[in-house]
Scaffold this active site. Structure first.
Site, PDB file in Angstrom:
ATOM      1  CD  GLU A   1       8.266   7.897  -6.083  1.00 34.44           C
ATOM      2  OE1 GLU A   1       7.679   8.082  -4.999  1.00 34.44           O
ATOM      3  OE2 GLU A   1       8.181   8.670  -7.061  1.00 34.44           O
TER       4      GLU A   1
ATOM      5  NE  ARG B   1      -0.184   7.339   9.433  1.00 38.86           N
ATOM      6  CZ  ARG B   1       0.902   7.819   8.825  1.00 38.86           C
ATOM      7  NH1 ARG B   1       1.676   8.678   9.445  1.00 38.86           N
ATOM      8  NH2 ARG B   1       1.207   7.462   7.597  1.00 38.86           N
TER       9      ARG B   1
HETATM   10  P1  AMP Z   1       2.643   1.842   0.799  1.00 39.65           P
HETATM   11  O1  AMP Z   1       2.880   2.670  -0.412  1.00 39.65           O
HETATM   12  O2  AMP Z   1       1.347   1.052   0.701  1.00 39.65           O
HETATM   13  O3  AMP Z   1       3.807   0.964   1.131  1.00 39.65           O
HETATM   14  O4  AMP Z   1       2.471   2.870   1.990  1.00 39.65           O
HETATM   15  C1  AMP Z   1       3.330   2.883   3.070  1.00 39.65           C
HETATM   16  C2  AMP Z   1       2.792   3.631   4.267  1.00 39.65           C
HETATM   17  O5  AMP Z   1       2.820   5.019   3.975  1.00 39.65           O
HETATM   18  C3  AMP Z   1       1.395   3.284   4.695  1.00 39.65           C
HETATM   19  O6  AMP Z   1       1.470   2.419   5.790  1.00 39.65           O
HETATM   20  C4  AMP Z   1       0.799   4.589   5.137  1.00 39.65           C
HETATM   21  O7  AMP Z   1       0.881   4.720   6.534  1.00 39.65           O
HETATM   22  C5  AMP Z   1       1.677   5.640   4.502  1.00 39.65           C
HETATM   23  N1  AMP Z   1       1.035   6.360   3.404  1.00 39.65           N
HETATM   24  C6  AMP Z   1       1.276   6.206   2.084  1.00 39.65           C
HETATM   25  N2  AMP Z   1       0.573   7.066   1.353  1.00 39.65           N
HETATM   26  C7  AMP Z   1      -0.169   7.783   2.233  1.00 39.65           C
HETATM   27  C8  AMP Z   1      -1.126   8.836   2.110  1.00 39.65           C
HETATM   28  N3  AMP Z   1      -1.483   9.353   0.919  1.00 39.65           N
HETATM   29  N4  AMP Z   1      -1.676   9.325   3.228  1.00 39.65           N
HETATM   30  C9  AMP Z   1      -1.335   8.833   4.437  1.00 39.65           C
HETATM   31  N5  AMP Z   1      -0.445   7.858   4.623  1.00 39.65           N
HETATM   32  C10 AMP Z   1       0.136   7.334   3.545  1.00 39.65           C
END
Ligand code: AMP
Length: 182
Positions: free
Chosen positions: A107, A70
């Site tokens: 995780e 995305r």
């Molecule tokens: P992160 O935990 O910051 O490494 O998140 C990794 C990726 O997961 C991000 O680039 C988002 O595209 C996706 N992501 C994580 N949590 C969400 C959420 N609640 N809704 C939509 N996309 C999410």
């Protein structure tokens, strides 16, 4: 006669109404921020890109770096608007040429991201773009990968920041801007 297809004025404060919450996707307990209603609305999508472009237009950005998948949507549109190049960061095994990679903890388990080893010049002024900042693990890994390449990270930017997950605490060494905060 007035033009029937008048452009609506989408304001920054309207943008949250184009993000849809999907509970328990992709797994139980996660509230997924679905950005497809924003993308399918030409005025909301344009407003999003214009806000980001306005924020960074004076920063002499040379390359937008974005994370699959995305991140590519916003990153490519922003690169076009700012007149920069675009460099994709991809999951392991997707890029065809020689790569530099970084492995980071999730995780459960780990993940590896890659960039073409010749994609960025040392010292290049780079902006990192993704759709959502959640725990910050992904963009932290991207920044570490970029630092190995000795680029100048001018900022990291997101449409959405999930503040309760405190991803910003992992990105203290880079300027961070997100349009919508939850
Ligand atoms: P992160 O935990 O910051 O490494 O998140 C990794 C990726 O997961 C991000 O680039 C988002 O595209 C996706 N992501 C994580 N949590 C969400 C959420 N609640 N809704 C939509 N996309 C999410």
């Amino acid at each position: 006669m007035a033009n029937k297809i008048e452009a609506k004025k989408v304001k920054k404060s309207d943008l949250k109404s184009y993000v849809r919450d999907i509970p328990d996707f992709p797994k139980k307990g996660i509230i997924f921020k679905d950005i497809t209603p924003l993308l399918r609305d030409k005025d909301a999508f344009k407003k999003t890109i214009n806000i980001l472009a306005g924020k960074f237009k004076k920063e002499n950005i040379e390359q937008i770096v974005a994370v699959e998948s995305r991140g590519f949507i916003f990153g490519a549109a922003l690169a076009y608007k700012l007149g920069t190049g675009f460099v994709p960061i991809r999951k392991k095994g997707k890029l065809p040429y020689k790569t530099q990679s970084i492995t980071y903890q999730l995780e459960y388990g780990s993940d590896t991201l890659e960039v073409h080893e010749d994609a960025l010049q040392p010292g290049a002024r780079v902006l990192v773009v993704d759709d959502v900042l959640a725990t910050g693990g992904t963009v932290r890994a991207v920044c570490d990968l970029l630092k190995q390449q000795k680029v100048n990270i001018v900022g990291v930017t997101f449409l959405i920041e999930l503040r309760f997950l405190k991803g910003n605490s992992r990105l203290k060494d880079v300027p961070l801007y997100s349009i919508l905060k939850y």
